[in-house]
Design a protein around this motif. Structure first.
Motif, PDB file in Angstrom:
ATOM      1  N   VAL A  92      15.955 -23.050  -8.038  1.00  0.00           N
ATOM      2  CA  VAL A  92      15.740 -24.416  -8.527  1.00  0.00           C
ATOM      3  C   VAL A  92      15.360 -25.365  -7.394  1.00  0.00           C
ATOM      4  O   VAL A  92      14.384 -26.116  -7.491  1.00  0.00           O
ATOM      5  CB  VAL A  92      17.008 -24.940  -9.248  1.00  0.00           C
ATOM      6  CG1 VAL A  92      16.780 -26.363  -9.754  1.00  0.00           C
ATOM      7  CG2 VAL A  92      17.381 -24.025 -10.396  1.00  0.00           C
ATOM      8  N   ASN A  93      16.126 -25.324  -6.321  1.00  0.00           N
ATOM      9  CA  ASN A  93      15.891 -26.264  -5.214  1.00  0.00           C
ATOM     10  C   ASN A  93      14.827 -25.778  -4.237  1.00  0.00           C
ATOM     11  O   ASN A  93      14.486 -26.501  -3.291  1.00  0.00           O
ATOM     12  CB  ASN A  93      17.202 -26.502  -4.457  1.00  0.00           C
ATOM     13  CG  ASN A  93      18.278 -27.091  -5.361  1.00  0.00           C
ATOM     14  OD1 ASN A  93      17.980 -27.818  -6.299  1.00  0.00           O
ATOM     15  ND2 ASN A  93      19.539 -26.769  -5.086  1.00  0.00           N
ATOM     16  N   ASN A  94      14.335 -24.554  -4.466  1.00  0.00           N
ATOM     17  CA  ASN A  94      13.236 -23.987  -3.662  1.00  0.00           C
ATOM     18  C   ASN A  94      13.539 -23.973  -2.161  1.00  0.00           C
ATOM     19  O   ASN A  94      12.654 -24.207  -1.329  1.00  0.00           O
ATOM     20  CB  ASN A  94      11.933 -24.756  -3.922  1.00  0.00           C
ATOM     21  CG  ASN A  94      11.455 -24.611  -5.349  1.00  0.00           C
ATOM     22  OD1 ASN A  94      11.512 -23.530  -5.919  1.00  0.00           O
ATOM     23  ND2 ASN A  94      11.005 -25.708  -5.948  1.00  0.00           N
ATOM     24  N   ILE A  95      14.788 -23.730  -1.818  1.00  0.00           N
ATOM     25  CA  ILE A  95      15.141 -23.553  -0.406  1.00  0.00           C
ATOM     26  C   ILE A  95      14.562 -22.223   0.067  1.00  0.00           C
ATOM     27  O   ILE A  95      14.759 -21.186  -0.565  1.00  0.00           O
ATOM     28  CB  ILE A  95      16.665 -23.584  -0.211  1.00  0.00           C
ATOM     29  CG1 ILE A  95      17.198 -24.989  -0.560  1.00  0.00           C
ATOM     30  CG2 ILE A  95      17.042 -23.202   1.216  1.00  0.00           C
ATOM     31  CD1 ILE A  95      18.695 -25.116  -0.446  1.00  0.00           C
ATOM     32  N   GLU A  96      13.828 -22.258   1.161  1.00  0.00           N
ATOM     33  CA  GLU A  96      13.114 -21.073   1.623  1.00  0.00           C
ATOM     34  C   GLU A  96      13.851 -20.398   2.781  1.00  0.00           C
ATOM     35  O   GLU A  96      14.381 -21.067   3.659  1.00  0.00           O
ATOM     36  CB  GLU A  96      11.691 -21.442   2.053  1.00  0.00           C
ATOM     37  CG  GLU A  96      10.815 -21.940   0.903  1.00  0.00           C
ATOM     38  CD  GLU A  96       9.388 -22.199   1.336  1.00  0.00           C
ATOM     39  OE1 GLU A  96       9.100 -21.976   2.539  1.00  0.00           O
ATOM     40  OE2 GLU A  96       8.578 -22.614   0.491  1.00  0.00           O
ATOM     41  N   TYR A  97      13.855 -19.096   2.742  1.00  0.00           N
ATOM     42  CA  TYR A  97      14.403 -18.285   3.824  1.00  0.00           C
ATOM     43  C   TYR A  97      13.298 -17.376   4.356  1.00  0.00           C
ATOM     44  O   TYR A  97      12.336 -17.061   3.640  1.00  0.00           O
ATOM     45  CB  TYR A  97      15.574 -17.433   3.333  1.00  0.00           C
ATOM     46  CG  TYR A  97      16.805 -18.229   2.979  1.00  0.00           C
ATOM     47  CD1 TYR A  97      17.836 -18.409   3.898  1.00  0.00           C
ATOM     48  CD2 TYR A  97      16.953 -18.801   1.709  1.00  0.00           C
ATOM     49  CE1 TYR A  97      18.971 -19.140   3.577  1.00  0.00           C
ATOM     50  CE2 TYR A  97      18.079 -19.539   1.383  1.00  0.00           C
ATOM     51  CZ  TYR A  97      19.082 -19.698   2.323  1.00  0.00           C
ATOM     52  OH  TYR A  97      20.206 -20.431   2.001  1.00  0.00           O
ATOM     53  N   LYS A  98      13.434 -16.968   5.591  1.00  0.00           N
ATOM     54  CA  LYS A  98      12.464 -16.063   6.194  1.00  0.00           C
ATOM     55  C   LYS A  98      13.176 -14.776   6.603  1.00  0.00           C
ATOM     56  O   LYS A  98      13.797 -14.711   7.668  1.00  0.00           O
ATOM     57  CB  LYS A  98      11.808 -16.717   7.414  1.00  0.00           C
ATOM     58  CG  LYS A  98      10.905 -17.892   7.047  1.00  0.00           C
ATOM     59  CD  LYS A  98      10.193 -18.444   8.278  1.00  0.00           C
ATOM     60  CE  LYS A  98       9.275 -19.601   7.883  1.00  0.00           C
ATOM     61  NZ  LYS A  98       8.585 -20.175   9.075  1.00  0.00           N
ATOM     62  N   PRO A  99      13.115 -13.772   5.729  1.00  0.00           N
ATOM     63  CA  PRO A  99      13.786 -12.502   6.055  1.00  0.00           C
ATOM     64  C   PRO A  99      13.257 -11.907   7.357  1.00  0.00           C
ATOM     65  O   PRO A  99      12.046 -11.939   7.622  1.00  0.00           O
ATOM     66  CB  PRO A  99      13.440 -11.606   4.859  1.00  0.00           C
ATOM     67  CG  PRO A  99      13.096 -12.550   3.749  1.00  0.00           C
ATOM     68  CD  PRO A  99      12.474 -13.736   4.409  1.00  0.00           C
ATOM     69  N   ASN A 100      14.154 -11.404   8.169  1.00  0.00           N
ATOM     70  CA  ASN A 100      13.775 -10.740   9.419  1.00  0.00           C
ATOM     71  C   ASN A 100      13.410  -9.292   9.113  1.00  0.00           C
ATOM     72  O   ASN A 100      14.264  -8.404   9.100  1.00  0.00           O
ATOM     73  CB  ASN A 100      14.923 -10.816  10.423  1.00  0.00           C
ATOM     74  CG  ASN A 100      15.201 -12.236  10.860  1.00  0.00           C
ATOM     75  OD1 ASN A 100      14.282 -13.038  11.031  1.00  0.00           O
ATOM     76  ND2 ASN A 100      16.468 -12.584  11.026  1.00  0.00           N
ATOM     77  N   ILE A 101      12.127  -9.070   8.852  1.00  0.00           N
ATOM     78  CA  ILE A 101      11.644  -7.755   8.427  1.00  0.00           C
ATOM     79  C   ILE A 101      11.650  -6.789   9.608  1.00  0.00           C
ATOM     80  O   ILE A 101      11.339  -7.160  10.742  1.00  0.00           O
ATOM     81  CB  ILE A 101      10.227  -7.890   7.846  1.00  0.00           C
ATOM     82  CG1 ILE A 101      10.265  -8.774   6.589  1.00  0.00           C
ATOM     83  CG2 ILE A 101       9.639  -6.533   7.513  1.00  0.00           C
ATOM     84  CD1 ILE A 101       8.901  -9.146   6.073  1.00  0.00           C
ATOM     85  N   ILE A 102      11.997  -5.551   9.337  1.00  0.00           N
ATOM     86  CA  ILE A 102      12.048  -4.522  10.381  1.00  0.00           C
ATOM     87  C   ILE A 102      10.645  -4.254  10.924  1.00  0.00           C
ATOM     88  O   ILE A 102       9.678  -4.121  10.164  1.00  0.00           O
ATOM     89  CB  ILE A 102      12.644  -3.219   9.826  1.00  0.00           C
ATOM     90  CG1 ILE A 102      14.106  -3.422   9.433  1.00  0.00           C
ATOM     91  CG2 ILE A 102      12.534  -2.088  10.836  1.00  0.00           C
ATOM     92  CD1 ILE A 102      14.744  -2.203   8.834  1.00  0.00           C
ATOM     93  N   ARG A 103      10.541  -4.185  12.231  1.00  0.00           N
ATOM     94  CA  ARG A 103       9.293  -3.805  12.883  1.00  0.00           C
ATOM     95  C   ARG A 103       9.408  -2.354  13.349  1.00  0.00           C
ATOM     96  O   ARG A 103      10.419  -1.959  13.934  1.00  0.00           O
ATOM     97  CB  ARG A 103       9.012  -4.711  14.078  1.00  0.00           C
ATOM     98  CG  ARG A 103       8.859  -6.181  13.693  1.00  0.00           C
ATOM     99  CD  ARG A 103       7.612  -6.403  12.875  1.00  0.00           C
ATOM    100  NE  ARG A 103       7.596  -7.754  12.273  1.00  0.00           N
ATOM    101  CZ  ARG A 103       6.595  -8.214  11.537  1.00  0.00           C
ATOM    102  NH1 ARG A 103       5.552  -7.449  11.284  1.00  0.00           N
ATOM    103  NH2 ARG A 103       6.660  -9.423  11.020  1.00  0.00           N
ATOM    104  N   TYR A 104       8.342  -1.576  13.097  1.00  0.00           N
ATOM    105  CA  TYR A 104       8.386  -0.156  13.413  1.00  0.00           C
ATOM    106  C   TYR A 104       7.697   0.118  14.744  1.00  0.00           C
ATOM    107  O   TYR A 104       7.373  -0.814  15.490  1.00  0.00           O
ATOM    108  CB  TYR A 104       7.771   0.639  12.260  1.00  0.00           C
ATOM    109  CG  TYR A 104       8.501   0.412  10.955  1.00  0.00           C
ATOM    110  CD1 TYR A 104       9.745   0.979  10.730  1.00  0.00           C
ATOM    111  CD2 TYR A 104       7.971  -0.417   9.965  1.00  0.00           C
ATOM    112  CE1 TYR A 104      10.438   0.754   9.551  1.00  0.00           C
ATOM    113  CE2 TYR A 104       8.656  -0.645   8.784  1.00  0.00           C
ATOM    114  CZ  TYR A 104       9.892  -0.067   8.582  1.00  0.00           C
ATOM    115  OH  TYR A 104      10.572  -0.297   7.420  1.00  0.00           O
ATOM    116  N   ASP A 105       7.455   1.371  15.049  1.00  0.00           N
ATOM    117  CA  ASP A 105       6.864   1.692  16.356  1.00  0.00           C
ATOM    118  C   ASP A 105       5.387   1.306  16.395  1.00  0.00           C
ATOM    119  O   ASP A 105       4.785   0.917  15.395  1.00  0.00           O
ATOM    120  CB  ASP A 105       7.063   3.171  16.685  1.00  0.00           C
ATOM    121  CG  ASP A 105       6.405   4.093  15.672  1.00  0.00           C
ATOM    122  OD1 ASP A 105       5.479   3.649  14.960  1.00  0.00           O
ATOM    123  OD2 ASP A 105       6.802   5.274  15.578  1.00  0.00           O
TER     124      ASP A 105
END
Length: 424
Positions: free
Chosen positions: A186-199
């Motif tokens: 509802v409030n559209n609070i945004e998060y930025k997931p820390n996505i795994i980086r591979y080799d």
């Protein structure tokens, strides 16, 4: 059977997409591994008494319910329990397709606080698909009973997504979960997931593939790119709009020469995910190591290649023997009682001069059949099911599924099907 499963999946997806088009309600997806209390969370939020249980795959298609919070309406879509978005069954395919579609305002991933690292693989995959992820770590009461605690704030910061600790059976933390859902949906609070980086090998291939996917107007660029690298084209066969189709995937795989080493790359990605999950556990999960070391030693024996299957065969054989031998005496007692009643009823019918064919139908047919079934089936069931329940409560049945998983996969099945085989 395949056609039936496919039609069920198609109907389920059509129903979900129809719901997703409502402008007046916020659609919340509920995902997670089996046995994490996902259906209990669903029941608490929606008030629906969906059957809860600890058998993997229990939510065969989907369940839907509604709830209100702060004058806002929410539709909760309970997706089938899934260990991974790399599907092995039609119900998991439903979960994957809906998760990939993005037709939801937030997605809640339910994890088990007592074995968090096992559940994080699915969390990592969904984080690659959507920034609207909420990690609901459930069964926190059981974790406390096992002297397990979590550094929730630190883990939240590391993953870059909101985390809520809950015990859905008692309602602990559920108001916090509603509030966080409101923040995102509802409030559209945004998060930025820390996505795994591979080799470097994997990341360099992604850098080549992602610009092409952008030109094709494909969404979830990273997830689709990774699946081109590590998966077969059939995983794209039922994707929704703005996702790759199987034909497009075939063309891109040939264009970038991605046919080789898919299995090795998949194993590498799985290993990196597992190691990262284990690292998170070491950093943010505080537990009673003495007790856990004891559990690990037991696991090392009952799930080992040398002893796992012999122990399983011996234990299941013992249960079978107890069931058969233990049922003999009560079965004979019940049989004697019921057939004495049959003799009495037969004599009564003769005394009342009831026609022979009627007596044959009701006494020799219906009653005798019922008496045989009850006397033969009731005692074994009364012995077997409590013993099987005891094995489940002790946590042994999931280990049976683990022991047999590689054998069942050779028959294009899944280890969890071994449990229904044992019951049979």
């Amino acid at each position: 059977m395949g056609l039936t499963a496919q039609s069920i999946k198609k109907e389920a997806m059509e129903d979900i997409y129809k719901i997703s088009k409502s402008d007046n309600q916020h659609v919340i997806a509920l995902a997670g591994n089996p046995n994490t209390g996902k259906s209990t969370v669903f029941n608490y939020l929606t008030g629906l008494k969906q059957h809860t249980g600890n058998w993997p795959g229990k939510t065969v298609v989907t369940a839907r319910g509604e709830y209100q919070y702060n004058n806002e309406d929410y539709i909760m879509v309970d997706l089938p329990g899934s260990y991974s978005l790399f599907t092995s069954s039609k119900d998991e395919e439903v979960a994957r397709d809906f998760t990939c579609s993005g037709n939801y305002d937030a997605i809640v991933v339910v994890a088990d606080a007592t074995c968090l690292e096992r559940n994080l693989n699915l969390v990592f995959q969904i984080m690659e698909l959507s920034p609207k992820v909420i990690l609901c770590i459930n069964l926190i009461d059981e974790a406390r009973n096992k002297n397990i605690s979590l550094k929730k704030d630190d883990l939240e910061k590391e993953l870059g997504i909101p985390i809520v600790l809950t015990a859905a059976r008692s309602g602990e933390g559920m108001e916090d979960l509603k509030r966080v859902i409101e923040d995102i949906a509802v409030n559209n609070i945004e998060y930025k997931p820390n996505i795994i980086r591979y080799d470097n090998e994997i990341e360099n291939k992604l850098e080549e593939i992602i610009p092409v996917l952008k030109e094709m107007n494909i969404s979830n660029l990273r997830w689709n790119g990774l699946r081109l690298i590590d998966s077969e084209p059939c995983i794209f066969s039922s994707q929704s709009d703005k996702h790759l189709t199987k034909n497009q995937a075939d063309e891109l795989i040939n264009k970038f020469n991605l046919n080789e080493n898919k299995y090795i790359i998949r194993e590498k990605i799985s290993e990196i995910n597992y190691n990262y999950a284990n690292n998170l556990k070491q950093k943010y999960v505080i537990e009673d190591y003495k007790k856990n070391n004891r559990d690990k030693k037991i696991d090392d024996i009952i799930t080992s290649k040398r002893f796992g299957i012999p122990i399983m065969l011996g234990l299941l054989g013992l249960i079978f023997w107890i069931t058969i031998q233990g049922a003999n005496i009560p079965s004979q007692i019940i049989s004697n009682i019921l057939f004495k009643i049959q003799d009495y009823l037969s004599g009564l019918f003769i005394e009342l001069r009831v026609p022979e064919f009627i007596r044959g139908i009701f006494i020799d047919g219906m009653y005798r059949t019922l008496a045989w079934v009850v006397s033969v089936m009731l005692p074994p069931m009364a012995i077997f099911f409590p013993l099987f329940t005891l094995l489940e409560d002790l946590g042994y049945l999931p280990r049976v599924a683990f022991n047999l998983d590689h054998l069942f996969k050779k028959a294009c099945a899944h280890g969890k099907q071994s449990l229904s085989m044992c019951m049979g």
